[in-house]
Design an enzyme around this catalytic site. Structure first.
Site, PDB file in Angstrom:
ATOM      1  N   HIS A 156      30.978  39.714  38.120  1.00 28.67           N
ATOM      2  CA  HIS A 156      31.302  40.942  37.886  1.00 28.67           C
ATOM      3  C   HIS A 156      30.370  41.970  37.781  1.00 28.67           C
ATOM      4  CE1 HIS A 156      35.340  39.996  36.016  1.00 28.67           C
ATOM      5  NE2 HIS A 156      34.583  38.623  35.764  1.00 28.67           N
ATOM      6  N   SER A 169      32.580  37.700  31.798  1.00 25.07           N
ATOM      7  CA  SER A 169      33.772  38.270  32.064  1.00 25.07           C
ATOM      8  C   SER A 169      34.657  38.865  30.915  1.00 25.07           C
ATOM      9  CB  SER A 169      34.595  37.458  33.081  1.00 25.07           C
ATOM     10  OG  SER A 169      34.759  36.105  32.647  1.00 25.07           O
ATOM     11  N   LYS A 225      35.994  41.622  43.527  1.00 24.79           N
ATOM     12  CA  LYS A 225      35.835  42.680  42.350  1.00 24.79           C
ATOM     13  C   LYS A 225      35.188  44.030  43.011  1.00 24.79           C
ATOM     14  CE  LYS A 225      36.704  38.916  39.630  1.00 24.79           C
ATOM     15  NZ  LYS A 225      36.116  37.498  39.247  1.00 24.79           N
TER      16      LYS A 225
END
Ligand SMILES: *Cc1c(COP(=O)(O)O)cnc(C)c1O
Length: 396
Positions: A214, A186, A246
């Site tokens: 992610h 990340s 996300k």
């Protein structure tokens, strides 16, 4: 201790953080400036283009996703009313779990209220006293906390170093071994060497769990994440953690794996058992977001083209981004004050880029961390390149 001395002790701790350049502050988002997207906003009284949101595909304000959210709230109410094991588990959760299992190519998926809690479940259900937990040095804080909470022997290996993993696994004792890694890191934007890690885990009979917070939705032709990118399936990576806050633009998380793994989680994961289920309306919104992830590959293509545009622009100006082919692009600056000053200089240009400092990243590697979104325009990316280029004289 008197009330006054308690307060004085707290104030002294805050002052120590401030003098180390570690003050933190929550920015106030007043409103969004563009319809259907969250990349331009009025924040702290200033209009800015946002380069630090995790809304990679621009789904958080997608009209169909917000409409599904609203319809879900009308049908089910604002909250789930109980944990999944009491009366919180709704039809909408069930359908989303089945769709996520299919999307990830696994027997089953299990919803959690946050990724943090899903990771704590993986660590504590799959490891305990007498076992070994191995983690990449740069893993997300929630994975590191999961390793500590498990009560097992806990070792961190060198970043992305599968040979170090193999060495540590070879020296393990009689217990189980659990290898935990981010899929897409990340704060650096690189992808873990999943093929090598899967091979090392397989040889040693260890569990491998990948947290692809992610990567899912973003990487791979179909949005299958780091695993799709590396050509790996359920056989190679038995435990997959995904987050919904996300690329999916909503909130929550899931663990995907075998039916037995998920069933054991239902029985043993304290962060599932002792917490309220996600609002069913969030599950409804997420089902629509998942449909967008599948039906709108152009969002991933647009993101890829923005990434190339940013990297080409920065290369031309000599801005040394860390190597990364993902929407996470980092510019390491070193000390906290430099990173804060750079972030402030970009803000003066109306560009919001977060300065990331320890303990989120190792000491001495404070940085600017850019995240790109399919909701950005080419003009947004060009402005960012200009802004980063203008920082250069201060970087040397
Ligand atoms: C954001 C993030 C989490 C936490 O997910 P939440 O749903 O926000 O709690 C876990 N792991 C990684 C790698 C993350 O980036």
């Amino acid at each position: 201790m008197s009330a006054a001395s308690r307060e004085a002790a707290l104030t002294a701790r805050l002052a120590a953080l401030a003098s180390a350049g570690l003050s933190r502050r929550r920015r106030l988002v007043d409103h969004y400036a563009r319809p259907d997207s969250s990349v331009e906003a009025m924040i702290d009284g200033r209009r800015v283009r946002v380069f630090c949101s995790n809304d990679y595909l621009g789904l958080a304000r997608h009209p169909r996703v917000t409409a599904a959210f609203a319809a879900g709230a009308r049908r089910w109410g604002a909250g789930a009313g109980a944990s999944h094991l009491v009366t919180g588990h709704h039809l909408e959760h069930h359908a989303l779990e089945e769709e996520l299992a299919e999307f990830t190519g696994r027997e089953r998926a299990l919803l959690f209220s946050t990724g943090y809690m899903a990771n704590l479940a993986v660590g504590t259900v799959l490891a305990g006293r007498g076992d070994l937990v191995l983690e990449d040095r740069l893993n997300h804080a929630s994975l590191l906390d999961a390793g500590r909470l498990a009560g097992a022997r806990f070792e961190r290996y060198e970043h992305a170093d599968a040979a170090d993993v193999a060495r540590l696994l070879a020296g393990r004792g009689a217990g189980e071994a659990l290898l935990l890694t981010d899929g897409l890191f990340s704060m650096d934007g690189d992808v873990a060497p999943l093929r090598e890690l899967a091979a090392a885990a397989d040889r040693a009979g260890a569990w491998l769990a990948v947290d692809d917070a992610h990567g899912l939705g973003v990487l791979g032709e179909h949005g299958g994440g780091s695993l799709e990118l590396c050509g790996l399936g359920a056989h190679d990576v038995p435990v997959l953690v995904g987050t919904l806050g996300k690329a999916f633009g909503t909130f929550g998380a899931f663990i995907a794996g075998s039916a037995a793994l998920c069933e054991l989680m239902v029985h043993r994961a304290r962060t599932l058992i002792f917490t309220t289920a996600l609002p069913p309306a969030v599950a409804a919104a997420t089902r629509e977001a998942l449909r967008r992830v599948r039906l709108e590959p152009w969002r991933r293509e647009r993101l890829r083209s923005h990434i190339a545009r940013l990297r080409d622009g920065c290369a031309a100006l000599g801005v040394p981004l860390l190597p990364s082919t993902t929407p996470i692009q980092a510019l390491v600056l070193g000390d906290n004050a430099t990173a804060l000053a750079a972030s402030e200089a970009l803000l003066e240009r109306g560009l919001l880029v977060a300065a990331i400092r320890p303990p989120t990243v190792p000491v001495g590697t404070a940085r600017l961390r850019v995240t790109l979104s399919a909701a950005h325009t080419e003009d947004d990316v060009d402005r960012l390149v200009e802004g980063l280029g203008a920082l250069r004289p201060g970087l040397a």
